[in-house]
Design a protein around this motif. Structure first.
Motif, PDB file in Angstrom:
ATOM      1  N   ARG A 171       0.834  -1.196   0.000  1.00  0.00           N
ATOM      2  CA  ARG A 171       0.000   0.000   0.000  1.00  0.00           C
ATOM      3  C   ARG A 171       0.872   1.250   0.000  1.00  0.00           C
ATOM      4  O   ARG A 171       1.981   1.275   0.537  1.00  0.00           O
ATOM      5  CB  ARG A 171      -0.889   0.013   1.252  1.00  0.00           C
ATOM      6  N   PRO A 172       0.347   2.326  -0.605  1.00  0.00           N
ATOM      7  CA  PRO A 172       1.170   3.533  -0.767  1.00  0.00           C
ATOM      8  C   PRO A 172       1.661   4.123   0.553  1.00  0.00           C
ATOM      9  O   PRO A 172       2.770   4.650   0.597  1.00  0.00           O
ATOM     10  CB  PRO A 172       0.223   4.501  -1.472  1.00  0.00           C
ATOM     11  N   PHE A 173       0.880   4.019   1.623  1.00  0.00           N
ATOM     12  CA  PHE A 173       1.376   4.669   2.837  1.00  0.00           C
ATOM     13  C   PHE A 173       2.601   3.967   3.399  1.00  0.00           C
ATOM     14  O   PHE A 173       3.401   4.576   4.096  1.00  0.00           O
ATOM     15  CB  PHE A 173       0.277   4.842   3.902  1.00  0.00           C
ATOM     16  N   SER A 175       4.874   2.670   1.365  1.00  0.00           N
ATOM     17  CA  SER A 175       5.923   3.249   0.520  1.00  0.00           C
ATOM     18  C   SER A 175       6.303   4.635   1.027  1.00  0.00           C
ATOM     19  O   SER A 175       7.480   4.969   1.110  1.00  0.00           O
ATOM     20  CB  SER A 175       5.428   3.359  -0.926  1.00  0.00           C
ATOM     21  N   ALA A 176       5.277   5.428   1.370  1.00  0.00           N
ATOM     22  CA  ALA A 176       5.559   6.774   1.870  1.00  0.00           C
ATOM     23  C   ALA A 176       6.454   6.697   3.100  1.00  0.00           C
ATOM     24  O   ALA A 176       7.395   7.466   3.263  1.00  0.00           O
ATOM     25  CB  ALA A 176       4.257   7.482   2.196  1.00  0.00           C
ATOM     26  N   SER A 177       6.142   5.719   3.958  1.00  0.00           N
ATOM     27  CA  SER A 177       6.926   5.559   5.173  1.00  0.00           C
ATOM     28  C   SER A 177       8.365   5.170   4.838  1.00  0.00           C
ATOM     29  O   SER A 177       9.315   5.667   5.436  1.00  0.00           O
ATOM     30  CB  SER A 177       6.271   4.463   6.010  1.00  0.00           C
ATOM     31  N   ARG A 178       8.509   4.294   3.868  1.00  0.00           N
ATOM     32  CA  ARG A 178       9.851   3.887   3.456  1.00  0.00           C
ATOM     33  C   ARG A 178      10.620   5.088   2.902  1.00  0.00           C
ATOM     34  O   ARG A 178      11.813   5.224   3.141  1.00  0.00           O
ATOM     35  CB  ARG A 178       9.768   2.820   2.361  1.00  0.00           C
ATOM     36  N   VAL A 179       9.901   5.914   2.153  1.00  0.00           N
ATOM     37  CA  VAL A 179      10.548   7.092   1.578  1.00  0.00           C
ATOM     38  C   VAL A 179      11.073   7.988   2.694  1.00  0.00           C
ATOM     39  O   VAL A 179      12.104   8.643   2.557  1.00  0.00           O
ATOM     40  CB  VAL A 179       9.560   7.848   0.666  1.00  0.00           C
ATOM     41  N   HIS A 191       2.415   0.250  10.964  1.00  0.00           N
ATOM     42  CA  HIS A 191       1.517   0.030   9.825  1.00  0.00           C
ATOM     43  C   HIS A 191       0.981  -1.390   9.731  1.00  0.00           C
ATOM     44  O   HIS A 191      -0.219  -1.603   9.655  1.00  0.00           O
ATOM     45  CB  HIS A 191       2.229   0.391   8.525  1.00  0.00           C
TER      46      HIS A 191
END
Lengths: 300, 508, 310, 552
Positions: A171-173, A175-179, A191
């Motif tokens: 899920r995108p969030f 990915s956002a967290s990884r970023v 998450h």
């Protein structure tokens, strides 16, 4: 939390189930206060006293068992052990299984696959046999029963958790967290776990009943909990011998197990629906949050 | 398309296999006129004649397919002839057995001295690990020699006064029997011969037309196996079976069909006499006084059980009727415990009450007994063990670390003589004995070497002695409930615990 | 497909070896079977002989090496209790359990599809409200208790069926009916919930927009999609049937693998235990492969083993 | 002519949905009349009720919770709503057919596509063999090559455009009098969209069907419809011919819709600013497939760089590589001269602080179980050194206000916000670490047109105020015209054109760029007609479109 309670009140079946479970838990907690020790002693005069008579006080309303003890009192006392065993088993296997599954789901590494293969192997051993072997070796006591049942239940939670993790990590969030530079631990705690929990909880609710059944089957096979500990499973198993002469001695505990299972299942299903906006929107006449409205009403 | 075809074939094969499993080779539900069905607890693991004293094996073959050399008469307790017509002592260490003439095995071979000797040697072969050998003949050094075609001399290094009794455990099978493995198709001389053993399902036997004795009424027997006692009882009630030698006491509710009989087993609580607080006689006596033996009858134990004072049945040689019953006296029990406590005996130490799962009385009997012992002031905890774990406590060598325990055990002696019992239960070398008392040991030894009537006197003394020492709490002589269907008549005896002679069954 | 099956078989081999090690270790932990086999009065010498004869006094790892090397030669060892080759005993018992499981699962699948679909057609309708608690109830009653009650009521009181045994097809009615309850309950729930979501899936709307009847939407469009979760759970349930079979076979006197297994553990008949578990495991793995293949057949999006089917 | 019964009449239709919060009036008394062979568009944004209207015609409203509680729908003079179910079923598929928005979901995944097309014929009584033949013919007609073989293929084996062609074949199988198309091209690339619209138009003309088009895209409506209704909150706010409505909108809402994209770009000169990020000859493989090959680009301080391309062009793969969510196969990505794959622990943290992202899906990019406050603070909880915990509250309030939300929203959960608001929250989160670069991966694609405009404006404002550089990934070329400083056009993993926005738009050099520009419909029927003709010429006519569709 308040939102959940609100939804609970809307679903009558789930509300009744929740209240029933709550009542049973309360009874189990206060059991030592309300059950007099004398009720738990054998009283051979009242052996197999038929139920629905009030001659010997209302404790004997459900009849007496093979030793003339009050069925009702024993059910109440057994609630404590039974619920403790089931609760401990389910929570332990939930925690361990979820941890294994989430960690395995987070990583694509070889060991993640290896863990899941090991879980498969564990699953392919009939759980009853596993239980028998271990219980023969160590001897049966509530902690051992909890331990062995936990082991046999872990695969279910591990698989569910891994499935959830595999889905959530895309899920995108996440990915956002990884970023942002999040560590695996952060992803797991912030998450994965919170999102996987509702599903795991509803699985746990269903498992709750299965654990009670497994426990009673172990007792039937002569390797479960032993007196003086008493569980509903033990009572069913003891009582089934008197099927022809004292049907009530197995019926009441059997009914209690089945009704708890029913309530737990209803609550588990409800919990899953209540936590999933999509399912919630689908299930008719159940609540939908306002923001989902536009989705349903339009072209989504 | 090819795939679909294969799937269909696989499905077809499965269905066919199912049909085979379901339908064929099945005994018909309806009974033939002279056929009966016997429902037993457990399927035998083998049908080898040298295992016929094992209950599961014996119930099927003993005196039905394979006959023994002698036979115990359950009414009189005396030894009757079976394959041996007569026997006598030649000297102190030699018995001479004369075999019945004209007897033929099912395969047509004649019964003779050679067959007897071959069967006995086969039984004694250590590679076969026959339970008969281990149980009765190991280390006795028995030597058999043929005197003539029908006469055999049995020699032992030591005098063996009960050799005719022992010979009731020895079955004679056809000399053609495989000498190296335990067999599943016994060939004997009995009134019935094996037709089929459908493993897991049933064993079928039929009347032997060439039987030397009286022709029995029952023509065909089907043995089936059901572990659940309620199911066994239900099968006879439903007409699916004609006799269930063992049903649970709580199911024995129909006076017309259910009979109870003393099964020659006696139950006791064995005390761990070497460990405190059980090393104190006051504690042991207190336990005996604390148990309300009467109240447990008809409740947690079958109502037909009889209170016991010796570890053997009254019909057994050596039974001492002069030994008193322990009365139920809870006050005295409490007083004794208090006295022991005052004398510094650690009466508060935890004692385990060890029970084999599946033993009579279930979990309920020990629960009640523990309540009684707790009332007396002892600290007892229940430990129900599955057989293999139970045996660790039951048999020697007892582990060093074993906690002080009371063990609920059941003992079977249908040999007619108390010797086995005294050795096993009270001699210091007995396999399940906790007692180590020089005086008792020497008495037992003396008794074993003696013949009646001295033998009986000595054994009675030993029983009195162990009672006075409160070595154990002897509880009851057990009964077994048998359900016999309306088509047949049969009178169960103590032997019904070990064997079911179909020739004794008659149609109404 | 053949390559896939072969690869899965090789993967399973590793799993079976792992299983073997675990089970072997567990069975050895249950203790020395000598006491179980030798009677009360056996001398210490006889006990030692017995242990030596069967290798019980060797260190565990030696016993394991012996076992595996025998296994490599196709020898699964001798059943101590039955005095026969262990695999022979296991193979004899297995068809019965398989048949029991086959009928149970077939009935459970057919009934659960019918009941689940009917319940899903009108979610929260009268039928749905009736069927859901009922199936949960059947799935949560202890099997052994249901079995005994069923014998009591249907065999003894009503006399419709025999109490036990496995002679004629009639004998199978009661055990199958009892055994079917748990999977039926679970599977009906699965069908119902996946059917509810399939019926509200967009493709169901497409079908309606084509002018398809309700029955066509349910049984052609939604059902095929609902079968996917169904067979997954059915696989798990079928595995669990071995547990149910232990109880059913014990009570009804079915000489199936469950009873053999449980007896073998009680009797410390190690070789037999391992033979049974290995056999069961092989069937479980085979079933998993079958389910994967079936999955791929039912859902064209799924590719078995990463290779495209076309 | 006046006496002739209209094909479809919607008469004061009212549809309500029951919710716990009360009744939601999805459609509030709309009326519509569609003649034989006509083509009408209903335009509106999410939640306007346009799809509910289509569902009502097809009796597809989920009931409960929704139900038609007023008005009537008549087809050829007969009331659909009061018809027996069986009769209604005979109507659907044969006389009224529907093309749905998301063909991937609306095709049954487990049946072959040919079977699904033939099913319409079989349901309406054609023999199986004939149904199959006509299905193959239809597949051929809608431009699925090798139809006889692909008859047996499954939906997942087709591209999005092809799936929509199959849906159209299914709908047109029995030559229905009325075709309802609900957002038929929304999820598709612009070039594919143009082909699909062309196909619908052709088939409509061939069969003489009437078309009811549901869309949010004014350009699509202008391309294909003759009359239009603008729908807002369940009501028609404006109706008329396309020409009238689009050229001279009377209602303010219509005007707003038309203006949504015409915001002006502030003049910022960045050509000589410092290079923050440099992508050099990067290639990325997915297994054996090369998704990106030898791509190089530079992002300067405070610059807006737009990467445009259709699905499969590799634009998002590049973005993910920059975000370190995907490994690269060869080449290098440098941040301020340092290779980001060779950074030490501390430098890596610095890079994570410098580069943030806003993703496409407003529903997926916020954890539904975290409050907005927790979401905004997550960057600080990961990068502990940035902000002491005591200042989190104040700073998050500032961030919320800077994206046009309020401090009161901090306690709420994502599900309580609309898509546009969620994207604002995502932007606020991206700003929390005071990053230099924000990668926006299709950040506005899922939003309504008016909302898209608002978010673009917000990004512009932030860029001006905070001096961040934006790497803006999108498939929508027209969107970036007034926003980007520079544009990179990607196709099949390669950069085909790059340059300043003015250059690319006014003087596209590569044929693909030209096609992209031409394929994008504009909400002006006259202009759109010209563009369509131009596009046909550019792509070599109909055959070209089919060839493209096969490749898509």
């Amino acid at each position: 939390m308040r939102q959940m309670l609100g939804r609970l009140v809307h679903d009558k079946a789930a509300l009744v189930a929740a209240l029933y479970l709550l009542a049973v838990v309360v009874v189990a907690l206060v059991a030592p206060l309300i059950v007099d020790a004398s009720l738990m002693r054998s009283n051979l005069r009242l052996r197999h006293l038929p139920p629905l008579h009030f001659d010997h006080g209302w404790w004997y309303v459900l009849g007496g068992d093979a030793l003339g003890r009050s069925m009702l009192a024993r059910l109440v006392v057994a609630a404590r052990t039974t619920l403790a065993i089931s609760f401990a088993t389910v929570s332990l296997s939930l925690v361990i299984g979820a941890a294994i599954g989430l960690v395995a789901g987070l990583s694509n590494a070889w060991w993640s696959t290896a863990i899941m293969r090991a879980i498969d192997v564990l699953m392919s051993i009939p759980s009853l046999l596993l239980a028998m072997v271990v219980l023969f070796v160590i001897g049966a006591s509530p902690p051992v029963v909890v331990m062995i049942l936990t082991v046999t239940r872990i695969p279910i939670f591990a698989r569910t958790a891994r499935g959830q993790a595999l889905e959530i990590r895309e899920r995108p969030f996440v990915s956002a967290s990884r970023v942002m530079g999040a560590s695996s631990l952060h992803l797991l705690v912030r998450h994965m776990a919170p999102l996987a929990l509702p599903t795991l909880f509803s699985v746990a609710a269903l498992e709750f009943a299965q654990v009670m059944l497994a426990e009673s089957t172990l007792t039937f096979l002569g390797i479960g909990v032993q007196p003086p500990d008493v569980t509903w499973g033990l009572m069913v198993s003891d009582g089934q011998r008197y099927l022809a002469t004292a049907w009530w001695s197995a019926l009441w505990p059997g009914l209690v197990i089945a009704s708890i299972a029913l309530a737990a299942t209803i609550l588990g299903n409800w919990f899953q629906v209540a936590n999933d906006p999509v399912l919630r929107a689908r299930s008719a006449r159940k609540s939908r949050v306002p923001a989902a409205e536009s989705k349903v009403a339009s072209n989504a | 398309m090819a795939n679909r075809l294969r799937t269909r074939q696989a499905l077809g094969a499965t269905l066919l296999a199912s049909a085979v499993v379901l339908g064929f080779g099945a005994p018909a539900l309806a009974q033939q006129n002279d056929a009966i069905t016997v429902v037993q607890e457990q399927e035998p693991d083998t049908l080898d004649p040298c295992e016929l004293t094992k209950k599961n094996v014996g119930m099927v073959i003993r005196e039905n397919i394979v006959e023994t050399v002698t036979e115990i008469n359950q009414q009189t307790g005396k030894v009757d002839p079976r394959l041996a017509e007569s026997w006598s002592t030649i000297d102190d260490t030699t018995w001479r057995f004369k075999l019945r003439p004209g007897v033929k095995f099912h395969d047509g071979k004649p019964l003779n001295a050679a067959a007897f000797i071959q069967a006995f040697k086969r039984m004694m072969d250590p590679n076969l690990s026959c339970s008969n050998r281990v149980l009765y003949f190991e280390g006795m050094g028995v030597d058999l020699t043929a005197v003539d075609d029908l006469t055999v001399d049995v020699k032992t290094p030591q005098p063996s006064p009960i050799m005719p009794v022992l010979m009731s455990m020895v079955g004679i099978e056809s000399p053609a029997t495989d000498a190296h493995t335990l067999v599943r198709n016994p060939v004997g001389t009995g009134p019935y011969r094996l037709v089929e053993w459908a493993s897991g399902r049933s064993i079928t036997t039929e009347r032997n037309p060439d039987y030397w004795g009286e022709k029995p009424q029952v023509g065909k027997v089907t043995y089936v196996f059901r572990e659940e006692p309620a199911v066994r009882a239900a099968m006879v009630a439903n007409g699916e079976a004609d006799i269930s030698p063992v049903i649970a006491p709580q199911d024995a509710t129909n006076k017309d069909t259910d009979h109870s009989y003393l099964n020659s087993e006696t139950v006791r609580l064995r005390f761990d006499i070497g460990k405190p607080p059980l090393d104190d006689i006051r504690v042991r006596e207190a336990i005996n006084y604390a148990l309300d033996r009467q109240a447990m009858l008809g409740t947690v134990f079958s109502a037909s059980w009889q209170p016991a004072k010796n570890m053997v049945m009254p019909t057994i040689n050596g039974y001492n009727d002069a030994v008193p019953f322990w009365p139920y006296d809870p006050d005295k029990a409490r007083a004794l415990i208090a006295e022991a406590r005052a004398a510094g005996v650690p009466v508060d130490n935890e004692i385990l009450l060890i029970v084999n799962n599946g033993s009579p009385g279930g979990t309920e009997a020990p629960t009640v007994m523990i309540e009684m012992l707790k009332d007396a002031g002892l600290n007892v905890r229940l430990q129900i063990l599955e057989s293999a774990e139970f045996y660790k406590f039951f048999y020697k060598p007892f582990g060093d670390g074993q906690p002080a325990n009371i063990l609920f055990e059941s003992h079977d002696n249908n040999s007619g003589d108390a010797g086995f019992t005294l050795v096993g239960k009270y001699a210091s070398w007995g396999g399940t004995s906790k007692l180590n008392d020089a005086e008792v040991d020497s008495e037992i030894k003396r008794g074993l070497a003696a013949t009646d009537p001295e033998r009986g006197e000595i054994f009675r003394d030993v029983f009195k002695k162990v009672h006075d020492m409160a070595v154990d709490a002897v509880l009851y002589h057990q009964t077994t409930d048998t359900r016999i269907g309306p088509r047949i008549t049969y009178t169960p005896t103590a032997a019904t615990n070990q064997e079911l002679q179909i020739s004794q069954i008659q149609f109404k | 497909m053949a390559r896939y099956v072969l690869r899965r078989a090789l993967q399973s081999l590793y799993a079976v070896l792992m299983l073997l090690l675990i089970v072997f270790a567990m069975t050895r932990l249950t203790g020395d079977p000598t006491n179980q086999y030798l009677p009360l009065s056996a001398s210490p010498q006889a006990r030692a002989d017995f242990a030596a004869l069967h290798g019980f006094n060797d260190p565990y790892y030696v016993q394991f090496i012996h076992y595996v090397s025998d296994l490599a030669h196709g020898d699964f060892g001798q059943s101590l209790f039955k005095q026969r080759p262990a695999m022979e005993v296991a193979l004899e018992a297995f068809p019965i359990t398989l048949t029991l499981a086959f009928f149970t699962m077939s009935i459970a699948l057919v009934l659960s599809i019918v009941l689940g679909s009917l319940a899903a057609m009108r979610p929260n309708g009268l039928f749905d409200r009736m069927i859901s608690p009922l199936t949960i109830f059947t799935a949560s009653a202890p099997t052994f208790w249901v079995a005994l009650v069923a014998i009591f009521v249907f065999a003894m009181m009503l006399g419709w069926v025999p109490t036990s045994g496995m002679g004629t097809p009639v004998h199978w009615i009661l055990p199958v009916c009892v055994l079917v309850l748990t999977p039926l309950g679970v599977l009906t729930q699965v069908v119902r919930s996946s059917m509810v979501s399939s019926l509200s899936a967009p493709y169901a709307k497409t079908a309606l927009a084509k002018g398809a009847s309700d029955a066509r939407v349910v049984f052609v469009h939604a059902l095929r999609n609902s079968l996917l979760p169904l067979i997954t759970i059915a696989g798990v349930q079928a595995t669990g049937l071995v547990n149910g079979a232990v109880v059913i076979e014990t009570i009804f006197g079915f000489p199936g693998i469950g009873k053999v297994m449980i007896d073998s553990i009680r009797d410390r008949d190690f070789s037999l235990t391992i033979a049974c578990i290995l056999l069961a495991a092989v069937v479980v793995y085979a079933m998993n492969v079958a389910i994967d293949i079936m999955y791929a057949r039912l859902d064209p999006r799924v590719q078995i083993g990463g290779e495209a089917r076309r | 002519m006046l006496s002739k019964t209209p094909l479809l009449e919607i008469d004061n239709l009212v549809v309500d949905f029951e919710t716990p919060g009360g009744t939601f009036n999805a459609v509030r008394g709309i009326s519509l009349c569609l003649e034989q062979g006509g083509s009408h568009a209903i335009i509106g944004e999410s939640g306007s009720g346009k799809s509910v209207t289509a569902s009502a015609i097809m009796s597809l409203i989920d009931s409960p919770p929704g139900h038609v509680c007023g008005g009537d729908i008549r087809f050829q003079g007969r009331s659909i709503l009061s018809m027996p179910r069986a009769e209604r079923r005979r109507l659907y598929g044969r006389h009224i057919a529907m093309v749905f928005q998301d063909p991937a979901a609306h095709l049954n995944p487990v049946y072959p596509v040919g079977w699904q097309i033939a099913e319409v014929c079989r349901i309406h009584g054609r023999p199986a063999g004939e149904a199959k033949r006509s299905a193959i013919a239809l597949m051929d007609r809608v431009g699925i090559g090798d139809a006889a073989r692909r008859y047996h293929a499954f939906p997942h084996q087709f591209s999005g455009g092809q799936r929509q062609r199959i849906m159209i074949a299914m709908a047109m199988a029995l030559r229905p009098e009325l075709l309802i198309a609900d957002e038929p091209t929304t999820a598709l690339d612009v070039t594919v969209q143009a082909q699909i619209l062309e196909l619908i138009r052709e088939l409509q003309q061939e069969n003489g069907s009437a078309l009811l088009l549901i869309t949010h895209d004014l350009g699509v409506a202008a391309d294909i419809a003759r009359t239009v209704s603008v729908m807002r909150r369940g009501e028609f706010v404006e109706e008329g011919t396309i020409a009238d409505v689009f050229v001279a909108p009377r209602h303010s809402y219509t005007q707003k819709l038309l203006e949504a994209r015409t915001s002006s770009r502030p003049q910022v000169t960045t050509a000589d600013a410092e290079v923050l990020l440099e992508v050099k000859d990067v290639s990325i493989d997915y297994g054996s497939v090369r998704a990106v090959s030898d791509v190089s680009l530079q992002l300067r301080h405070n610059e807006v760089l737009c990467v445009v391309g259709e699905s499969g062009s590799g634009k998002s793969t590049i973005a993910n590589a920059i975000l370190r969510l995907r490994e690269i196969t060869s080449g290098s990505i440098c941040y301020r001269g340092a290779d980001i794959h060779k950074l030490g622990r501390a430098e890596l943290d610095a890079y994570h602080r410098a580069v943030q992202a806003v993703f496409q899906d407003p529903f997926g990019s916020l954890n539904p179980r975290m409050s907005v406050f927790d979401i905004i603070c997550e960057p600080w909880s990961i990068q502990r050194s940035v902000l002491p915990k005591s200042e989190w509250r104040q700073r998050s309030v500032e961030l919320m206000e800077s994206v046009g939300l309020t401090a009161g929203d901090l306690g709420k959960y994502p599900s309580e916000f609309s898509g546009g608001q969620r994207q604002r929250i995502a932007i606020a989160r991206a700003l929390a670490l005071q990053s230099e670069i924000i990668v926006c991966d299709e950040a506005v694609s899922a939003l309504d047109m008016t909302v898209q405009g608002q978010i673009i404006s917000l990004l512009q404002e932030i860029r001006a105020r905070m001096g961040v550089a934006l790497l803006f990934i999108t498939h929508d070329l027209t969107l970036v015209r007034n926003f980007a400083d520079r544009v990179i056009v990607m196709k099949a993993g390669e950069i085909v054109e790059q340059g300043s926005t003015e250059d690319v738009f006014s003087n596209p050099k590569h044929g693909y760029t030209k096609m992209l520009l031409a394929a994008c419909p504009v909400p002006d029927p006259v202009v759109q007609q010209e563009r369509r003709n131009a596009a046909k010429v550019a792509s070599g006519g109909n055959q070209g479109a089919h060839a493209l569709a096969r490749g898509a």
